[in-house]
Design an enzyme around this catalytic site. Structure first.
Site, PDB file in Angstrom:
ATOM      1  N   ASP A   9       0.855  -1.185   0.000  1.00  0.00           N
ATOM      2  CA  ASP A   9       0.000   0.000   0.000  1.00  0.00           C
ATOM      3  C   ASP A   9       0.890   1.233   0.000  1.00  0.00           C
ATOM      4  OD1 ASP A   9      -2.680   1.252   0.202  1.00  0.00           O
ATOM      5  OD2 ASP A   9      -1.864   2.059   2.055  1.00  0.00           O
ATOM      6  N   SER A  10       0.316   2.346  -0.422  1.00  0.00           N
ATOM      7  CA  SER A  10       1.067   3.595  -0.427  1.00  0.00           C
ATOM      8  C   SER A  10       1.326   4.094   0.990  1.00  0.00           C
ATOM      9  CB  SER A  10       0.308   4.669  -1.216  1.00  0.00           C
ATOM     10  OG  SER A  10      -0.965   4.886  -0.641  1.00  0.00           O
ATOM     11  N   TYR A  41      -0.563   8.739  -2.686  1.00  0.00           N
ATOM     12  CA  TYR A  41      -0.484   8.531  -4.130  1.00  0.00           C
ATOM     13  C   TYR A  41      -1.648   9.189  -4.875  1.00  0.00           C
ATOM     14  CZ  TYR A  41       3.080   4.765  -3.974  1.00  0.00           C
ATOM     15  OH  TYR A  41       4.234   4.035  -3.827  1.00  0.00           O
ATOM     16  N   GLY A  42      -2.732   9.492  -4.169  1.00  0.00           N
ATOM     17  CA  GLY A  42      -3.994   9.856  -4.810  1.00  0.00           C
ATOM     18  C   GLY A  42      -3.941  10.967  -5.839  1.00  0.00           C
ATOM     19  N   CYS A  72      -4.327  -1.273  -2.366  1.00  0.00           N
ATOM     20  CA  CYS A  72      -4.389   0.168  -2.571  1.00  0.00           C
ATOM     21  C   CYS A  72      -5.215   0.412  -3.827  1.00  0.00           C
ATOM     22  CB  CYS A  72      -2.974   0.736  -2.737  1.00  0.00           C
ATOM     23  SG  CYS A  72      -2.901   2.479  -3.203  1.00  0.00           S
ATOM     24  N   ASN A  73      -6.304   1.158  -3.700  1.00  0.00           N
ATOM     25  CA  ASN A  73      -7.169   1.402  -4.844  1.00  0.00           C
ATOM     26  C   ASN A  73      -6.498   2.250  -5.909  1.00  0.00           C
ATOM     27  OD1 ASN A  73     -10.211   0.452  -4.519  1.00  0.00           O
ATOM     28  ND2 ASN A  73      -9.421   0.932  -2.496  1.00  0.00           N
ATOM     29  N   THR A  74      -5.729   3.257  -5.487  1.00  0.00           N
ATOM     30  CA  THR A  74      -5.069   4.123  -6.462  1.00  0.00           C
ATOM     31  C   THR A  74      -4.067   3.332  -7.297  1.00  0.00           C
ATOM     32  OG1 THR A  74      -5.329   6.025  -4.980  1.00  0.00           O
ATOM     33  CG2 THR A  74      -3.724   6.229  -6.759  1.00  0.00           C
ATOM     34  N   GLU A 157      -4.014   9.736   7.552  1.00  0.00           N
ATOM     35  CA  GLU A 157      -2.578   9.454   7.665  1.00  0.00           C
ATOM     36  C   GLU A 157      -1.927  10.261   8.792  1.00  0.00           C
ATOM     37  OE1 GLU A 157      -0.084   7.791   5.556  1.00  0.00           O
ATOM     38  OE2 GLU A 157      -1.608   6.610   4.534  1.00  0.00           O
ATOM     39  N   CYS A 191     -11.327   3.147  -1.023  1.00  0.00           N
ATOM     40  CA  CYS A 191      -9.987   3.483  -0.531  1.00  0.00           C
ATOM     41  C   CYS A 191      -9.814   2.736   0.775  1.00  0.00           C
ATOM     42  CB  CYS A 191      -9.832   4.980  -0.318  1.00  0.00           C
ATOM     43  SG  CYS A 191      -8.242   5.448   0.433  1.00  0.00           S
ATOM     44  N   THR A 192      -8.706   2.047   0.923  1.00  0.00           N
ATOM     45  CA  THR A 192      -8.528   1.185   2.094  1.00  0.00           C
ATOM     46  C   THR A 192      -8.260   1.965   3.373  1.00  0.00           C
ATOM     47  OG1 THR A 192      -6.210   0.874   1.433  1.00  0.00           O
ATOM     48  CG2 THR A 192      -7.802  -0.812   0.754  1.00  0.00           C
ATOM     49  N   HIS A 193      -8.078   3.286   3.255  1.00  0.00           N
ATOM     50  CA  HIS A 193      -7.957   4.116   4.461  1.00  0.00           C
ATOM     51  C   HIS A 193      -9.322   4.364   5.114  1.00  0.00           C
ATOM     52  CE1 HIS A 193      -4.049   5.079   2.744  1.00  0.00           C
ATOM     53  NE2 HIS A 193      -3.723   5.742   3.830  1.00  0.00           N
TER      54      HIS A 193
END
Length: 279
Positions: A9-10, A41-42, A72-74, A157, A191-193
């Site tokens: 993941d980013s 990364y978005g 990570c979706n992005t 984050e 988004c995994t966040h």
């Protein structure tokens, strides 16, 4: 031979997916890498996201991972296709890299009764149109409304998502997506966040709107993949170990935040982004 499953993941978000994966597949070995030094990364370009993602994937390959999950979706939206169709063919066709978008799109239609879905993601994920294409492929009768939420990942984050000021930005983007159609009955957290603010999201939506996170969906998809691909499953080592790496040199800060995403203590090791470039 140590052949773990790689999780990329980013930053921290992929840990919500990793948590679900390890709950369903606890016997396997895993290596997680968060590219926190270069996150988020978005808002980055296609080429930059591909470069950073591919560097991390190659590093996981060097650690012995024959299978890597882009949690990570992005990265899944902007790098996965190139990695699968070009990079792997040049480097090692026997290795596999999987993302989170297709596995989610395959089942998201089962959650909606009105056949109208809202997709919340980063600017990069939304602009890619990946969810529009994939959901259309599996559920051509479903309408998809997208909404970029560019401030959510920085808030999460930086550990600010529980502060009162975050509520304004949570409500802002939810109002914008719901204004697109009053018939939306399902919201996908693309988004995994975002699972870290799922309670806030649900509190700012009508009671009948279902909020869907990806962790369990991706984990179940991986279980199915390994059952269908015994040639990969038999390669993977099973000692129940988990290793964590981050590209930020402040590993104590990473461990603190990562533990919240993973819902368990995390002890990480620093890997320089410069070292990833050399892979």
């Amino acid at each position: 031979m140590h052949q773990p499953i790689g999780i990329f993941d980013s930053g921290f978000g992929g840990l919500t997916v990793f948590k679900s994966i390890i709950e369903q597949l606890p016997d396997y070995d895993y290596i997680y890498i968060g590219d926190n030094a270069r996150a988020p990364y978005g808002n980055r370009s296609f080429n930059t996201i591909h470069q950073y993602t591919w560097e991390c994937v190659q590093w996981l390959f060097e650690q012995g991972c024959p299978l890597v999950i882009l949690a990570c979706n992005t990265a899944s939206a902007k790098a996965l296709r190139t990695i699968q169709q070009q990079d792997l063919k040049i480097t090692d066709p026997a290795k596999r890299v999987l993302g989170v978008i297709r596995s989610t799109a395959e089942v998201i239609g089962d959650y909606t009764k009105t056949k109208e879905i809202g997709v919340l993601g980063t600017k990069g994920t939304v602009q890619s149109g990946s969810y529009l294409m994939e959901i259309q492929h599996f559920f051509p009768d479903i309408k998809v409304y997208q909404q970029a939420c560019p401030l959510w990942v920085p808030l999460i984050e930086n550990g600010e998502y529980n502060q009162p000021g975050a509520d304004y930005f949570v409500k802002l983007y939810l109002d914008q997506v719901m204004e697109q159609s009053p018939n939306i009955d399902t919201i996908l957290l693309a988004c995994t966040h975002y699972p870290l603010i799922q309670e806030k999201i649900e509190a700012n939506l009508p009671a009948h709107v279902k909020v869907v996170a990806q962790g369990d969906i991706v984990a179940k998809s991986l279980v199915d993949y390994l059952q269908r691909h015994p040639e990969m499953e038999t390669k993977l080592s099973k000692n129940g170990t988990s290793e964590f790496y981050t590209t930020t040199d402040d590993t104590a800060d990473f461990d603190h935040h990562a533990s919240m995403f993973f819902s368990a203590p995390v002890k990480s090791t620093f890997i320089s982004a410069n070292d990833l470039v050399k892979c």
